[in-house]
Design a protein around this motif. Structure first.
Motif, PDB file in Angstrom:
ATOM      1  N   ALA A 132       0.834  -1.205   0.000  1.00 16.90           N
ATOM      2  CA  ALA A 132       0.000   0.000   0.000  1.00 16.90           C
ATOM      3  C   ALA A 132       0.868   1.254   0.000  1.00 16.90           C
ATOM      4  CB  ALA A 132      -0.925  -0.005   1.218  1.00 16.90           C
ATOM      5  N   ARG A 133       1.984   1.209   0.686  1.00 18.61           N
ATOM      6  CA  ARG A 133       2.921   2.339   0.668  1.00 18.61           C
ATOM      7  C   ARG A 133       3.400   2.610  -0.750  1.00 18.61           C
ATOM      8  NH1 ARG A 133       6.861   0.210   5.496  1.00 18.61           N
ATOM      9  NH2 ARG A 133       5.427   0.488   7.245  1.00 18.61           N
ATOM     10  N   SER A 134       3.839   1.543  -1.407  1.00 14.50           N
ATOM     11  CA  SER A 134       4.346   1.678  -2.772  1.00 14.50           C
ATOM     12  C   SER A 134       3.256   2.176  -3.712  1.00 14.50           C
ATOM     13  CB  SER A 134       4.884   0.326  -3.251  1.00 14.50           C
ATOM     14  OG  SER A 134       5.329   0.391  -4.581  1.00 14.50           O
ATOM     15  N   SER A 135       2.047   1.639  -3.547  1.00 12.87           N
ATOM     16  CA  SER A 135       0.924   2.037  -4.400  1.00 12.87           C
ATOM     17  C   SER A 135       0.574   3.502  -4.201  1.00 12.87           C
ATOM     18  CB  SER A 135      -0.286   1.158  -4.082  1.00 12.87           C
ATOM     19  OG  SER A 135      -1.416   1.585  -4.816  1.00 12.87           O
ATOM     20  N   PHE A 136       0.577   3.950  -2.948  1.00 11.47           N
ATOM     21  CA  PHE A 136       0.241   5.347  -2.684  1.00 11.47           C
ATOM     22  C   PHE A 136       1.295   6.281  -3.277  1.00 11.47           C
ATOM     23  CE2 PHE A 136       0.297   9.262  -0.207  1.00 11.47           C
ATOM     24  CZ  PHE A 136      -1.033   9.626  -0.252  1.00 11.47           C
ATOM     25  N   PHE A 139       0.708   6.473  -6.918  1.00  9.89           N
ATOM     26  CA  PHE A 139      -0.500   7.271  -7.164  1.00  9.89           C
ATOM     27  C   PHE A 139      -0.196   8.760  -7.133  1.00  9.89           C
ATOM     28  CE2 PHE A 139      -3.678   9.739  -4.703  1.00  9.89           C
ATOM     29  CZ  PHE A 139      -4.635   9.905  -5.689  1.00  9.89           C
ATOM     30  N   VAL A 140       0.506   9.220  -6.106  1.00 11.32           N
ATOM     31  CA  VAL A 140       0.802  10.646  -5.981  1.00 11.32           C
ATOM     32  C   VAL A 140       1.713  11.109  -7.120  1.00 11.32           C
ATOM     33  CG1 VAL A 140       1.887  12.418  -4.560  1.00 11.32           C
ATOM     34  CG2 VAL A 140       0.461  10.671  -3.487  1.00 11.32           C
ATOM     35  N   THR A 141       2.734  10.330  -7.417  1.00  5.27           N
ATOM     36  CA  THR A 141       3.669  10.690  -8.491  1.00  5.27           C
ATOM     37  C   THR A 141       2.937  10.837  -9.818  1.00  5.27           C
ATOM     38  OG1 THR A 141       5.506   9.539  -7.397  1.00  5.27           O
ATOM     39  CG2 THR A 141       5.737   9.984  -9.752  1.00  5.27           C
ATOM     40  N   GLU A 142       2.101   9.863 -10.135  1.00  2.00           N
ATOM     41  CA  GLU A 142       1.363   9.893 -11.403  1.00  2.00           C
ATOM     42  C   GLU A 142       0.327  11.014 -11.421  1.00  2.00           C
ATOM     43  OE1 GLU A 142      -0.160   5.953 -11.916  1.00  2.00           O
ATOM     44  OE2 GLU A 142       1.788   5.142 -12.565  1.00  2.00           O
ATOM     45  N   LEU A 144       0.437  13.965  -9.793  1.00  3.82           N
ATOM     46  CA  LEU A 144       1.091  15.260  -9.957  1.00  3.82           C
ATOM     47  C   LEU A 144       1.561  15.459 -11.391  1.00  3.82           C
ATOM     48  CD1 LEU A 144       3.130  15.449  -6.634  1.00  3.82           C
ATOM     49  CD2 LEU A 144       1.016  16.653  -7.200  1.00  3.82           C
ATOM     50  N   HIS A 145       2.041  14.388 -12.007  1.00  2.85           N
ATOM     51  CA  HIS A 145       2.439  14.482 -13.422  1.00  2.85           C
ATOM     52  C   HIS A 145       1.220  14.769 -14.293  1.00  2.85           C
ATOM     53  CE1 HIS A 145       4.589  13.735 -17.156  1.00  2.85           C
ATOM     54  NE2 HIS A 145       3.640  12.886 -17.501  1.00  2.85           N
ATOM     55  N   ALA A 146       0.111  14.071 -14.004  1.00  2.00           N
ATOM     56  CA  ALA A 146      -1.104  14.288 -14.783  1.00  2.00           C
ATOM     57  C   ALA A 146      -1.624  15.710 -14.612  1.00  2.00           C
ATOM     58  CB  ALA A 146      -2.177  13.280 -14.368  1.00  2.00           C
ATOM     59  N   CYS A 147      -1.484  16.248 -13.405  1.00  2.00           N
ATOM     60  CA  CYS A 147      -1.950  17.618 -13.155  1.00  2.00           C
ATOM     61  C   CYS A 147      -1.176  18.634 -13.982  1.00  2.00           C
ATOM     62  CB  CYS A 147      -1.816  17.950 -11.664  1.00  2.00           C
ATOM     63  SG  CYS A 147      -3.053  17.167 -10.610  1.00  2.00           S
ATOM     64  N   GLU A 148       0.067  18.343 -14.263  1.00  2.00           N
ATOM     65  CA  GLU A 148       0.879  19.244 -15.081  1.00  2.00           C
ATOM     66  C   GLU A 148       0.455  19.201 -16.546  1.00  2.00           C
ATOM     67  OE1 GLU A 148       4.836  17.925 -14.442  1.00  2.00           O
ATOM     68  OE2 GLU A 148       5.075  18.970 -12.518  1.00  2.00           O
ATOM     69  N   GLU A 149      -0.051  18.037 -16.970  1.00  2.00           N
ATOM     70  CA  GLU A 149      -0.350  17.837 -18.387  1.00  2.00           C
ATOM     71  C   GLU A 149      -1.825  18.014 -18.736  1.00  2.00           C
ATOM     72  OE1 GLU A 149       2.047  17.294 -20.557  1.00  2.00           O
ATOM     73  OE2 GLU A 149       3.602  17.249 -18.993  1.00  2.00           O
ATOM     74  N   GLU A 150      -2.697  17.842 -17.743  1.00  2.00           N
ATOM     75  CA  GLU A 150      -4.137  17.770 -18.017  1.00  2.00           C
ATOM     76  C   GLU A 150      -4.890  18.957 -17.429  1.00  2.00           C
ATOM     77  OE1 GLU A 150      -7.315  17.123 -19.554  1.00  2.00           O
ATOM     78  OE2 GLU A 150      -6.033  15.341 -19.861  1.00  2.00           O
ATOM     79  N   PRO A 205       0.407  26.741 -13.328  1.00  2.00           N
ATOM     80  CA  PRO A 205      -0.492  26.209 -12.309  1.00  2.00           C
ATOM     81  C   PRO A 205       0.205  25.827 -11.014  1.00  2.00           C
ATOM     82  CG  PRO A 205      -0.062  24.555 -13.982  1.00  2.00           C
ATOM     83  CD  PRO A 205       0.578  25.833 -14.461  1.00  2.00           C
ATOM     84  N   GLU A 206       1.527  25.774 -11.009  1.00  2.00           N
ATOM     85  CA  GLU A 206       2.316  25.533  -9.812  1.00  2.00           C
ATOM     86  C   GLU A 206       1.851  24.292  -9.042  1.00  2.00           C
ATOM     87  OE1 GLU A 206       4.048  29.607  -8.338  1.00  2.00           O
ATOM     88  OE2 GLU A 206       1.867  29.699  -8.282  1.00  2.00           O
ATOM     89  N   TRP A 207       1.848  23.163  -9.728  1.00  2.00           N
ATOM     90  CA  TRP A 207       1.355  21.936  -9.108  1.00  2.00           C
ATOM     91  C   TRP A 207       2.263  21.426  -7.995  1.00  2.00           C
ATOM     92  CZ3 TRP A 207      -3.405  20.823  -9.458  1.00  2.00           C
ATOM     93  CH2 TRP A 207      -4.138  21.256 -10.572  1.00  2.00           C
ATOM     94  N   GLN A 208       3.518  21.881  -7.942  1.00  2.00           N
ATOM     95  CA  GLN A 208       4.390  21.447  -6.864  1.00  2.00           C
ATOM     96  C   GLN A 208       3.872  21.885  -5.509  1.00  2.00           C
ATOM     97  OE1 GLN A 208       5.151  23.738  -9.118  1.00  2.00           O
ATOM     98  NE2 GLN A 208       6.432  25.388  -8.342  1.00  2.00           N
ATOM     99  N   TYR A 209       3.010  22.902  -5.502  1.00  2.00           N
ATOM    100  CA  TYR A 209       2.478  23.397  -4.231  1.00  2.00           C
ATOM    101  C   TYR A 209       1.388  22.494  -3.661  1.00  2.00           C
ATOM    102  CZ  TYR A 209       5.029  27.771  -4.878  1.00  2.00           C
ATOM    103  OH  TYR A 209       6.008  28.707  -5.019  1.00  2.00           O
ATOM    104  N   MET A 210       1.062  21.393  -4.329  1.00  2.00           N
ATOM    105  CA  MET A 210       0.108  20.437  -3.793  1.00  2.00           C
ATOM    106  C   MET A 210       0.783  19.377  -2.935  1.00  2.00           C
ATOM    107  SD  MET A 210      -2.746  19.505  -6.596  1.00  2.00           S
ATOM    108  CE  MET A 210      -3.408  18.397  -5.369  1.00  2.00           C
ATOM    109  N   VAL A 211       2.072  19.209  -3.088  1.00  2.00           N
ATOM    110  CA  VAL A 211       2.759  18.089  -2.458  1.00  2.00           C
ATOM    111  C   VAL A 211       2.617  18.122  -0.940  1.00  2.00           C
ATOM    112  CG1 VAL A 211       4.983  16.939  -2.126  1.00  2.00           C
ATOM    113  CG2 VAL A 211       4.388  17.892  -4.364  1.00  2.00           C
TER     114      VAL A 211
END
Length: 242
Positions: A132-136, A139-142, A144-150, A205-211
Motif C-alpha cells: 500500500a505504501r508503494s501504491s500510494f 498514485f501521488v507521483t502519477e 502530480l504528473h497528470a496535473c501538469e499535463e491535463e 499552475p504551480e502543481w508542486q504546491y500540492m505536495v
C-alpha cells in the motif's frame, strides 16, 4: 506518537514583493491566492466512505479565502484557519463540539521546509502495509504528473476515483490503512478541484504546491480525520503563500 523532526516555535514566511500585493500588519491581499470555490459538487465521490473529509476541507478552504485580507505568517495562518474551523458546524461535528487546537507547528514546518525527502518518511509512518505504501507513492507521483499535463478536471477525477475504488476493494488492507488513504485521497481530490479553478499566474499552475498539502493530510489522517483536514489545510495555505 510520531517523532517530531523540528521544534520551531515561530517561523515567518516571507512573501515576494515583486507583485503589487498590499501587505500590512501581517496580512496579504487575497487577489493572487486560490479563489474561493463556492460549489465543489464536481469533486465529490460518494463511493468513498470518507469523502466528508475532503468536503469539509473544501468548506474551510473556501471560507478562509473569502476574507478580504489574509495572514502571511505561519502563526497568523494557523490562528485564522483554526478560527474558521471552530466556527464550522461540519468540522465541529468531528470534534464533538470541542474547540480544535492546532498543535502541529513543527510538522508543518518540517514539510514546507523540505524540498524533497519527507514523502517516504510520512508514507512509512502513516501506512502499515508495504504494498500500500508503494501504491500510494505511485498514485501521488502519477497524479502530480497528470496535473501538469491535463487541464480537464474530469480526467483527473476519474484517475483518483479509480485508485480509491482499488483501495476500498483491497481485502488485504487493514481498516486503518484504508481509512488513512481514503481520507487523504478525498482531501487530495477536492484540493485538485480547487487548484484547477485557481486563476493562473503567468499561466503557471504551480502543481508542486500540492505536495505538502497531500502529505500533511496523510500525516494527519494517521491520527484522526480532523487532524488530516487541519494539517492539510494549513500546509496547503502556507504552500500557496510562498
Amino acid at each position: 506518537m510520531k517523532p517530531y523532526y523540528l521544534c520551531i516555535l515561530f517561523i515567518t514566511l516571507f512573501i515576494s514583493c515583486s507583485d503589487s500585493n498590499d501587505i500590512t500588519d501581517g496580512t496579504i491581499s487575497n487577489q493572487r491566492i486560490i479563489s474561493a470555490i463556492d460549489d465543489s459538487s464536481e469533486a465529490i465521490n460518494y463511493a468513498n466512505p470518507h469523502d466528508y473529509a475532503g468536503q469539509i476541507h473544501q468548506e474551510l478552504l473556501t471560507t478562509y479565502y473569502n476574507a478580504d485580507v489574509l495572514p502571511f505568517t505561519l502563526s497568523g495562518i494557523i490562528t485564522t484557519a483554526t478560527t474558521v474551523a471552530n466556527a464550522n458546524d461540519s468540522f465541529l461535528s468531528l470534534t464533538k463540539n470541542t474547540p480544535y487546537h492546532f498543535g502541529y507547528v513543527d510538522r508543518v514546518t518540517y514539510i514546507v521546509s523540505q524540498p524533497v525527502g519527507f514523502q517516504d518518511a510520512i508514507i512509512n509512518e502513516s501506512i502499515q502495509d508495504s504494498d500500500a505504501r508503494s501504491s500510494f507513492k505511485t498514485f501521488v507521483t502519477e497524479l502530480l504528473h497528470a496535473c501538469e499535463e491535463e487541464d480537464n478536471f474530469s480526467v483527473l477525477y476519474d484517475s483518483i476515483v479509480a485508485y480509491e475504488e482499488a483501495v476500498y476493494k483491497d481485502t488485504g488492507l487493514t481498516d486503518h490503512d484504508k481509512q488513512t488513504i481514503l481520507i487523504t485521497t478525498s482531501i487530495t481530490r477536492h484540493g485538485v478541484y480547487a487548484r484547477k479553478k485557481k486563476p493562473k499566474k503567468d499561466k503557471d499552475p504551480e502543481w508542486q504546491y500540492m505536495v505538502g498539502n497531500i502529505f500533511a493530510a496523510l500525516d494527519g489522517a494517521d491520527d484522526s480525520v480532523e487532524d488530516a483536514i487541519m494539517r492539510g489545510l494549513v500546509t496547503g495555505i502556507v504552500e500557496n503563500t510562498k
